[in-house]
Write a protein that holds these residues in place. Structure first.
Motif: not given
Ligand code: B12
Length: 229
Positions: A172-176, A183-188
Protein backbone atom coordinates in the motif's frame (compact mmCIF):
# COMPACT_ATOMS: atom_id res chain seq x y z
CA UNK A 1 -4.47 20.77 -44.83
CA UNK A 2 -5.85 18.34 -42.24
CA UNK A 3 -5.82 15.60 -44.88
CA UNK A 4 -2.13 16.26 -45.55
CA UNK A 5 -1.33 16.05 -41.85
CA UNK A 6 -3.37 12.86 -41.39
CA UNK A 7 -1.24 11.58 -44.22
CA UNK A 8 1.89 12.48 -42.21
CA UNK A 9 0.57 10.42 -39.29
CA UNK A 10 -0.18 7.50 -41.59
CA UNK A 11 3.31 7.64 -43.10
CA UNK A 12 4.81 7.87 -39.65
CA UNK A 13 2.78 4.86 -38.47
CA UNK A 14 3.97 2.87 -41.50
CA UNK A 15 7.62 3.81 -40.88
CA UNK A 16 7.36 2.85 -37.21
CA UNK A 17 5.55 -0.38 -38.06
CA UNK A 18 8.61 -1.53 -39.99
CA UNK A 19 10.38 -1.69 -36.61
CA UNK A 20 7.48 -3.20 -34.65
CA UNK A 21 6.72 0.20 -33.11
CA UNK A 22 3.37 2.00 -32.92
CA UNK A 23 2.00 5.48 -32.32
CA UNK A 24 0.67 5.77 -28.77
CA UNK A 25 -1.46 8.89 -29.19
CA UNK A 26 -0.58 12.53 -28.92
CA UNK A 27 -1.38 15.79 -27.22
CA UNK A 28 -0.91 19.55 -27.43
CA UNK A 29 1.43 20.55 -24.63
CA UNK A 30 0.52 22.92 -21.84
CA UNK A 31 3.13 24.58 -19.60
CA UNK A 32 2.61 21.93 -16.87
CA UNK A 33 3.80 19.21 -19.28
CA UNK A 34 7.35 20.51 -19.04
CA UNK A 35 8.06 20.30 -22.76
CA UNK A 36 10.51 22.60 -24.56
CA UNK A 37 9.06 25.96 -25.67
CA UNK A 38 7.73 26.00 -29.18
CA UNK A 39 6.38 22.44 -29.11
CA UNK A 40 3.03 22.42 -30.91
CA UNK A 41 2.27 18.69 -30.85
CA UNK A 42 3.70 15.61 -29.15
CA UNK A 43 3.22 12.14 -30.60
CA UNK A 44 4.28 9.24 -28.39
CA UNK A 45 5.93 6.15 -29.83
CA UNK A 46 5.93 2.80 -28.12
CA UNK A 47 5.41 -0.91 -28.31
CA UNK A 48 2.65 -3.31 -27.44
CA UNK A 49 2.88 -7.09 -27.40
CA UNK A 50 5.89 -8.89 -28.87
CA UNK A 51 6.15 -7.12 -32.29
CA UNK A 52 8.99 -4.76 -31.33
CA UNK A 53 10.95 -7.60 -29.83
CA UNK A 54 11.05 -9.43 -33.17
CA UNK A 55 12.55 -6.38 -34.94
CA UNK A 56 15.00 -5.66 -32.13
CA UNK A 57 16.13 -9.30 -31.87
CA UNK A 58 16.75 -9.48 -35.64
CA UNK A 59 18.77 -6.22 -35.60
CA UNK A 60 20.73 -7.40 -32.60
CA UNK A 61 21.58 -10.73 -34.20
CA UNK A 62 22.93 -8.84 -37.22
CA UNK A 63 24.98 -6.38 -35.10
CA UNK A 64 28.75 -6.68 -34.75
CA UNK A 65 29.01 -7.37 -31.03
CA UNK A 66 27.42 -6.91 -27.62
CA UNK A 67 26.59 -3.37 -26.50
CA UNK A 68 25.50 -1.80 -23.24
CA UNK A 69 21.72 -1.15 -22.98
CA UNK A 70 21.14 -2.65 -26.42
CA UNK A 71 17.39 -1.91 -26.55
CA UNK A 72 18.01 1.76 -25.73
CA UNK A 73 20.76 1.96 -28.37
CA UNK A 74 18.49 0.28 -30.94
CA UNK A 75 15.68 2.70 -30.09
CA UNK A 76 17.99 5.68 -30.70
CA UNK A 77 19.23 4.18 -33.94
CA UNK A 78 15.67 3.76 -35.18
CA UNK A 79 14.05 6.95 -33.89
CA UNK A 80 16.75 9.57 -34.49
CA UNK A 81 16.78 9.34 -38.31
CA UNK A 82 13.04 8.73 -38.42
CA UNK A 83 12.36 11.92 -36.43
CA UNK A 84 14.66 13.88 -38.77
CA UNK A 85 12.79 12.56 -41.82
CA UNK A 86 9.48 13.75 -40.37
CA UNK A 87 10.77 17.12 -39.17
CA UNK A 88 10.43 16.26 -35.48
CA UNK A 89 12.69 16.35 -32.44
CA UNK A 90 12.87 13.15 -30.37
CA UNK A 91 12.95 12.80 -26.57
CA UNK A 92 13.74 9.39 -25.08
CA UNK A 93 12.46 7.78 -21.85
CA UNK A 94 15.90 6.58 -20.74
CA UNK A 95 19.27 8.30 -20.28
CA UNK A 96 18.46 10.01 -16.93
CA UNK A 97 18.11 10.88 -14.17
CA UNK A 98 16.42 13.24 -14.55
CA UNK A 99 13.86 11.46 -16.69
CA UNK A 100 11.18 12.92 -18.92
CA UNK A 101 7.77 12.15 -17.34
CA UNK A 102 6.61 9.63 -19.94
CA UNK A 103 3.91 8.08 -17.79
CA UNK A 104 2.36 11.48 -17.20
CA UNK A 105 2.53 12.31 -20.91
CA UNK A 106 1.08 8.90 -21.76
CA UNK A 107 -2.01 9.67 -19.69
CA UNK A 108 -2.46 12.89 -21.69
CA UNK A 109 -2.02 11.09 -25.00
CA UNK A 110 -3.90 7.83 -24.69
CA UNK A 111 -6.56 5.89 -22.81
CA UNK A 112 -4.23 4.53 -20.11
CA UNK A 113 -4.62 4.44 -16.33
CA UNK A 114 -2.30 3.85 -13.43
CA UNK A 115 -2.62 0.23 -12.26
CA UNK A 116 -1.99 -0.86 -8.66
CA UNK A 117 1.51 -1.93 -9.81
CA UNK A 118 2.51 1.56 -10.95
CA UNK A 119 2.56 0.46 -14.59
CA UNK A 120 -0.03 2.07 -16.83
CA UNK A 121 -2.80 -0.25 -17.97
CA UNK A 122 -4.37 0.00 -21.44
CA UNK A 123 -7.86 -1.42 -22.08
CA UNK A 124 -6.61 -3.58 -24.97
CA UNK A 125 -2.90 -4.14 -24.32
CA UNK A 126 -3.23 -4.55 -20.56
CA UNK A 127 0.20 -4.14 -18.95
CA UNK A 128 2.02 -5.33 -22.09
CA UNK A 129 3.08 -2.04 -23.58
CA UNK A 130 5.75 0.61 -23.06
CA UNK A 131 7.11 3.86 -24.47
CA UNK A 132 10.18 4.28 -26.67
CA UNK A 133 10.13 7.98 -27.51
CA UNK A 134 8.26 11.26 -27.88
CA UNK A 135 8.25 13.06 -31.24
CA UNK A 136 7.98 16.83 -30.89
CA UNK A 137 6.57 18.89 -33.75
CA UNK A 138 6.50 22.67 -33.89
CA UNK A 139 3.25 22.45 -35.85
CA UNK A 140 -0.18 21.84 -34.38
CA UNK A 141 -1.04 18.51 -35.97
CA UNK A 142 -4.63 17.25 -35.88
CA UNK A 143 -5.05 14.53 -33.27
CA UNK A 144 -7.45 11.61 -33.51
CA UNK A 145 -10.39 11.77 -31.08
CA UNK A 146 -9.57 9.93 -27.89
CA UNK A 147 -12.22 7.76 -26.22
CA UNK A 148 -11.59 7.69 -22.49
CA UNK A 149 -12.76 4.53 -20.72
CA UNK A 150 -12.88 3.60 -17.06
CA UNK A 151 -9.76 1.75 -15.92
CA UNK A 152 -10.16 -2.04 -16.15
CA UNK A 153 -8.66 -2.12 -12.63
CA UNK A 154 -11.80 -0.35 -11.29
CA UNK A 155 -13.95 -3.45 -11.82
CA UNK A 156 -11.24 -6.01 -11.00
CA UNK A 157 -12.31 -7.39 -7.63
CA UNK A 158 -9.77 -10.20 -7.26
CA UNK A 159 -6.72 -7.94 -7.95
CA UNK A 160 -4.41 -10.90 -8.63
CA UNK A 161 -1.58 -8.45 -9.43
CA UNK A 162 -1.38 -7.51 -5.75
CA UNK A 163 -1.57 -11.08 -4.46
CA UNK A 164 1.02 -12.77 -6.67
CA UNK A 165 4.42 -11.20 -6.01
CA UNK A 166 6.46 -13.85 -4.11
CA UNK A 167 8.01 -11.18 -1.87
CA UNK A 168 5.03 -8.80 -1.60
CA UNK A 169 6.91 -5.96 -3.31
CA UNK A 170 3.70 -4.08 -4.22
CA UNK A 171 2.62 -2.62 -0.92
CA UNK A 172 0.00 0.00 0.00
CA UNK A 173 2.98 2.35 0.53
CA UNK A 174 4.24 1.78 -3.00
CA UNK A 175 6.61 -0.42 -4.93
CA UNK A 176 9.45 -1.85 -2.79
CA UNK A 177 12.05 -1.75 -5.55
CA UNK A 178 14.99 -3.19 -3.60
CA UNK A 179 12.95 -6.09 -2.18
CA UNK A 180 11.91 -6.94 -5.73
CA UNK A 181 15.43 -6.59 -7.13
CA UNK A 182 17.04 -8.75 -4.42
CA UNK A 183 14.53 -11.50 -5.08
CA UNK A 184 14.94 -11.37 -8.85
CA UNK A 185 18.73 -11.57 -8.36
CA UNK A 186 19.03 -14.31 -5.76
CA UNK A 187 15.91 -16.49 -5.95
CA UNK A 188 17.26 -20.02 -6.54
CA UNK A 189 14.29 -20.85 -8.81
CA UNK A 190 14.88 -17.72 -10.91
CA UNK A 191 11.16 -17.70 -11.70
CA UNK A 192 10.81 -13.89 -11.99
CA UNK A 193 14.18 -13.56 -13.73
CA UNK A 194 13.25 -16.19 -16.31
CA UNK A 195 9.56 -15.65 -17.01
CA UNK A 196 9.24 -11.98 -16.02
CA UNK A 197 7.37 -10.18 -13.25
CA UNK A 198 4.72 -12.56 -11.89
CA UNK A 199 2.52 -9.74 -10.60
CA UNK A 200 2.41 -8.26 -14.10
CA UNK A 201 1.71 -11.70 -15.59
CA UNK A 202 -1.21 -12.24 -13.20
CA UNK A 203 -3.25 -9.42 -14.81
CA UNK A 204 -6.20 -10.83 -16.81
CA UNK A 205 -6.31 -7.88 -19.28
CA UNK A 206 -4.61 -8.04 -22.71
CA UNK A 207 -3.53 -11.67 -22.46
CA UNK A 208 -2.90 -11.90 -26.21
CA UNK A 209 -0.21 -9.19 -25.90
CA UNK A 210 1.90 -10.92 -23.21
CA UNK A 211 5.63 -10.66 -24.02
CA UNK A 212 7.48 -13.84 -24.98
CA UNK A 213 9.98 -15.48 -22.63
CA UNK A 214 13.11 -14.01 -24.24
CA UNK A 215 11.73 -10.48 -23.97
CA UNK A 216 10.55 -10.99 -20.38
CA UNK A 217 13.97 -12.34 -19.36
CA UNK A 218 15.72 -9.47 -21.15
CA UNK A 219 13.75 -6.79 -19.28
CA UNK A 220 14.32 -8.49 -15.94
CA UNK A 221 18.07 -8.78 -16.61
CA UNK A 222 18.14 -5.07 -17.44
CA UNK A 223 16.21 -4.34 -14.25
CA UNK A 224 18.72 -6.14 -12.00
CA UNK A 225 21.64 -4.66 -13.89
CA UNK A 226 22.93 -7.98 -15.17
CA UNK A 227 24.35 -8.23 -18.65
CA UNK A 228 21.25 -8.96 -20.70
CA UNK A 229 21.60 -11.74 -23.22
C1 B12 B 1 13.13 5.00 -12.92
C2 B12 B 1 12.28 3.98 -13.62
C3 B12 B 1 12.14 2.74 -13.01
C4 B12 B 1 12.67 2.43 -11.64
C5 B12 B 1 11.50 2.74 -10.67
C6 B12 B 1 11.93 3.48 -9.44
C7 B12 B 1 10.72 3.72 -8.52
N1 B12 B 1 10.96 3.92 -7.31
O1 B12 B 1 9.56 3.70 -8.95
C8 B12 B 1 12.95 0.89 -11.75
C9 B12 B 1 14.34 0.66 -12.32
C10 B12 B 1 12.78 0.09 -10.49
C11 B12 B 1 11.91 0.55 -12.84
C12 B12 B 1 11.47 -0.72 -13.03
C13 B12 B 1 10.59 -1.08 -14.03
N2 B12 B 1 10.06 -0.29 -14.96
CO1 B12 B 1 10.47 1.59 -15.06
N3 B12 B 1 10.92 3.37 -15.47
C14 B12 B 1 11.64 4.26 -14.87
C15 B12 B 1 11.76 5.52 -15.73
C16 B12 B 1 13.08 5.44 -16.52
C17 B12 B 1 11.69 6.87 -15.05
C18 B12 B 1 10.51 7.06 -14.07
C19 B12 B 1 10.60 8.43 -13.48
O2 B12 B 1 11.29 8.63 -12.49
N4 B12 B 1 9.95 9.41 -14.11
C20 B12 B 1 10.02 10.78 -13.69
C21 B12 B 1 8.64 11.24 -13.22
C22 B12 B 1 8.68 12.72 -12.90
O3 B12 B 1 7.75 11.05 -14.31
P1 B12 B 1 6.31 10.37 -14.18
O4 B12 B 1 5.83 10.00 -15.56
O5 B12 B 1 5.39 11.23 -13.42
O6 B12 B 1 6.75 9.05 -13.36
C23 B12 B 1 5.95 8.34 -12.49
C24 B12 B 1 6.32 6.88 -12.46
O7 B12 B 1 7.68 6.68 -12.27
C25 B12 B 1 5.47 6.44 -11.31
N5 B12 B 1 5.81 5.23 -10.55
C26 B12 B 1 5.86 5.23 -9.23
N6 B12 B 1 6.11 4.01 -8.78
C27 B12 B 1 6.21 3.19 -9.81
C28 B12 B 1 6.43 1.82 -9.86
C29 B12 B 1 6.52 1.16 -11.08
C30 B12 B 1 6.75 -0.31 -11.14
C31 B12 B 1 6.40 1.93 -12.26
C32 B12 B 1 6.55 1.29 -13.57
C33 B12 B 1 6.14 3.31 -12.18
C34 B12 B 1 6.04 3.94 -10.94
O8 B12 B 1 5.45 7.57 -10.44
C35 B12 B 1 6.13 8.64 -11.05
C36 B12 B 1 5.60 9.94 -10.54
O9 B12 B 1 4.25 10.13 -10.99
C37 B12 B 1 10.51 5.34 -16.67
C38 B12 B 1 10.66 5.99 -18.06
C39 B12 B 1 10.23 7.45 -18.00
N7 B12 B 1 11.06 8.32 -18.52
O10 B12 B 1 9.16 7.76 -17.49
C40 B12 B 1 10.38 3.82 -16.75
C41 B12 B 1 8.98 3.18 -16.86
C42 B12 B 1 8.04 3.85 -15.86
N8 B12 B 1 9.23 1.80 -16.45
C43 B12 B 1 8.57 0.95 -17.13
C44 B12 B 1 8.63 -0.46 -16.94
C45 B12 B 1 7.89 -1.33 -17.95
C46 B12 B 1 9.33 -1.00 -15.87
C47 B12 B 1 9.48 -2.52 -15.54
C48 B12 B 1 8.16 -3.27 -15.53
C49 B12 B 1 10.49 -3.10 -16.55
C50 B12 B 1 10.60 -4.63 -16.53
N9 B12 B 1 11.43 -5.19 -15.76
O11 B12 B 1 9.90 -5.25 -17.30
C51 B12 B 1 10.14 -2.50 -14.15
C52 B12 B 1 9.20 -2.82 -12.97
C53 B12 B 1 9.80 -3.91 -12.13
C54 B12 B 1 9.07 -5.19 -12.22
N10 B12 B 1 8.62 -5.71 -11.13
O12 B12 B 1 8.92 -5.73 -13.28
C55 B12 B 1 7.72 1.62 -18.20
C56 B12 B 1 6.23 1.62 -17.81
C57 B12 B 1 5.33 1.38 -19.01
C58 B12 B 1 3.89 1.38 -18.57
N11 B12 B 1 3.10 0.49 -19.15
O13 B12 B 1 3.49 2.15 -17.74
C59 B12 B 1 8.38 3.03 -18.31
C60 B12 B 1 7.44 4.17 -18.68
C61 B12 B 1 9.52 2.88 -19.36
C62 B12 B 1 9.09 2.68 -20.79
N12 B12 B 1 10.08 2.53 -21.67
O14 B12 B 1 7.94 2.63 -21.16
N13 B12 B 1 11.57 1.62 -13.56
Amino acid sequence: MAGKQDDLRNRLATALGQHGLILRGGFRPEPADGLPDGTGTVLLVGNAGPAMWRSFAAARAAAAGPSRDPLDRWTETVLTPLAATFGARVLLPFGGPPYWPFQRWAQRADDVHRSPLGLLIHPTFGLWHAYRGALLFERRLPLPALARTVSPCASCVARPCLATCPVGAFTPAGYAVERCREHVRYDPDQSCAGAGCQARAACPVGREFVYGEAQAAFHMAAFIGAAAS
